[in-house]
Design an enzyme around this catalytic site. Structure first.
Site, PDB file in Angstrom:
ATOM      1  N   LEU A 120      71.283  15.330  38.618  1.00  0.00           N
ATOM      2  CA  LEU A 120      71.451  16.841  38.219  1.00  0.00           C
ATOM      3  C   LEU A 120      70.951  17.023  36.931  1.00  0.00           C
ATOM      4  O   LEU A 120      70.911  16.472  35.873  1.00  0.00           O
ATOM      5  CB  LEU A 120      72.984  17.201  38.443  1.00  0.00           C
ATOM      6  N   HIS A 121      70.305  18.503  36.935  1.00  0.00           N
ATOM      7  CA  HIS A 121      69.512  19.047  35.817  1.00  0.00           C
ATOM      8  C   HIS A 121      70.093  20.424  35.513  1.00  0.00           C
ATOM      9  O   HIS A 121      70.691  20.964  36.604  1.00  0.00           O
ATOM     10  CB  HIS A 121      68.026  18.955  35.650  1.00  0.00           C
ATOM     11  N   HIS A 155      69.829  22.520  38.901  1.00  0.00           N
ATOM     12  CA  HIS A 155      70.895  22.237  40.079  1.00  0.00           C
ATOM     13  C   HIS A 155      72.236  23.240  39.382  1.00  0.00           C
ATOM     14  O   HIS A 155      73.067  23.821  40.179  1.00  0.00           O
ATOM     15  CB  HIS A 155      71.612  20.665  40.084  1.00  0.00           C
ATOM     16  N   GLN A 181      64.440  12.239  54.660  1.00  0.00           N
ATOM     17  CA  GLN A 181      63.258  13.076  54.044  1.00  0.00           C
ATOM     18  C   GLN A 181      62.025  12.541  53.264  1.00  0.00           C
ATOM     19  O   GLN A 181      61.387  13.165  52.804  1.00  0.00           O
ATOM     20  CB  GLN A 181      63.908  14.284  53.409  1.00  0.00           C
ATOM     21  N   LYS A 203      62.482  26.702  43.543  1.00  0.00           N
ATOM     22  CA  LYS A 203      61.367  25.523  43.193  1.00  0.00           C
ATOM     23  C   LYS A 203      60.946  24.811  44.429  1.00  0.00           C
ATOM     24  O   LYS A 203      59.804  24.581  44.325  1.00  0.00           O
ATOM     25  CB  LYS A 203      62.270  24.642  42.463  1.00  0.00           C
ATOM     26  N   SER A 246      64.107  16.424  39.268  1.00  0.00           N
ATOM     27  CA  SER A 246      64.690  14.985  39.039  1.00  0.00           C
ATOM     28  C   SER A 246      63.501  14.092  38.818  1.00  0.00           C
ATOM     29  O   SER A 246      63.494  13.210  38.258  1.00  0.00           O
ATOM     30  CB  SER A 246      65.484  14.653  40.020  1.00  0.00           C
TER      31      SER A 246
HETATM   32  O1  PAF Z   1      66.452  20.257  47.674  1.00  0.00           O
HETATM   33  C1  PAF Z   1      67.239  18.998  47.890  1.00  0.00           C
HETATM   34  O2  PAF Z   1      67.547  18.331  46.806  1.00  0.00           O
HETATM   35  C2  PAF Z   1      67.252  18.462  49.037  1.00  0.00           C
HETATM   36  O3  PAF Z   1      66.160  18.595  49.862  1.00  0.00           O
HETATM   37  C3  PAF Z   1      68.636  18.677  49.966  1.00  0.00           C
HETATM   38  C4  PAF Z   1      68.277  20.365  50.234  1.00  0.00           C
HETATM   39  C5  PAF Z   1      69.601  18.546  49.122  1.00  0.00           C
HETATM   40  C6  PAF Z   1      68.507  18.158  51.255  1.00  0.00           C
HETATM   41  O4  PAF Z   1      68.482  16.709  51.134  1.00  0.00           O
END
Ligand code: PAF
Length: 277
Positions: free
Chosen positions: A30-31, A34, A58, A146, A183
């Site tokens: 986290l930064h 977030h 993903q 972003k 990140s």
């Molecule tokens: O934006 C992200 O960090 C990711 O794409 C998410 C929305 C948490 C889904 O894995």
């Protein structure tokens, strides 16, 4: 702050959370970006849930899944300080058991930009976000501008599939030199970190041209390209001036536009965007 892993534990705690519940889905490490989402959720919701899950579906096989930065202990510390009520850290086996076979596909707005460069990426994003929404059942869900296309895709999914959730998109948080927080910035070597400011410099140069009256999309793309041409460490993947809702490329900006770029700085792929006006 409760931290849970299994779905059974999540549901047990979820039953006692006051409404509205806000969900901030994250992949951890986290930064401030977030944390700005967490603060927005804290402001607007009675209870805040944060999920931390590096979603393997993903990432393409050639992407950075195995090296994606992780630091759960630090993340939990930060979230505790923000007054988060519940953190869900499911495992890969919980999210994708061996017999997993159901996917969520958003068809049109996933085709250009990130979708064209990262085949399969949005299928992973929409599927995991659908699962997170189903499991947590928040009234509001918070995402960052972003990832502009991700926001458009998730809004479309929520609308198409009648999710009873309000999608909130929060502004991009930038470092003092305007590099958008990510990140993946952790991968940048010192010289690359300096070069990475070229993304915001290009976008801001185009915004200045727009503010001076330029409405021709191609001339704005050329303005951005000229800034990238000055940076030897930058390898541009795309430069876009598109409709912010359909993500179709524009000839002329009549109303609103989304300027977005994807650029390799060394081996690190960075994205950034701004909305006009
Ligand atoms: O934006 C992200 O960090 C990711 O794409 C998410 C929305 C948490 C889904 O894995």
């Amino acid at each position: 702050m409760k931290v849970v892993v299994s779905l059974a534990e999540l549901w047990e705690v979820r039953r006692f959370l006051n409404s509205p519940v806000g969900l901030v889905p994250t992949m951890g490490y986290l930064h401030e970006g977030h944390l700005s989402l967490v603060r927005a959720a804290r402001q607007e919701c009675a209870c805040v849930v944060v999920s931390i899950f590096v979603n393997p579906t993903q990432f393409s096989p050639t992407e950075d899944l195995s090296t994606y930065p992780r630091d759960l202990e630090r993340d939990l510390d930060l979230l505790e300080k923000e007054g988060v009520d519940l953190v869900w850290t499911p495992t890969k086996e919980i999210m994708y058991p061996a017999d997993f076979q159901s996917w969520v596909l958003v068809e049109e707005v996933t085709k250009p930009l990130e979708g064209a460069m990262r085949p399969g990426h949005f299928k992973g994003v929409t599927t995991v976000v659908a699962k997170l929404l189903n499991a947590v059942q928040p009234q509001k869900a918070f995402f960052g501008q972003k990832d502009a296309q991700q926001s458009v895709v998730i809004r479309q999914m929520v609308k198409d599939l009648n999710y009873p959730v309000e999608v909130k998109i929060c502004p991009t948080v930038r470092e003092p030199d305007n590099l958008a927080m990510s990140s993946r910035n952790a991968y940048l070597q010192p010289a690359e970190r300096q070069a990475a400011t070229v993304l915001s410099r290009a976008l801001f140069a185009a915004r200045e041209a727009y503010q001076n009256g330029e409405r021709n999309a191609n001339r704005l793309r050329k303005t951005m390209q000229a800034v990238f041409n000055q940076e030897p460490l930058a390898r541009v993947q795309y430069i876009s001036c598109a409709d912010p809702n359909t993500l179709q490329e524009l000839d002329l900006i009549e109303d609103h536009a989304l300027l977005s770029v994807a650029v390799f700085i060394g081996k690190t792929r960075l994205i950034d965007n701004i909305l006009l006006p």
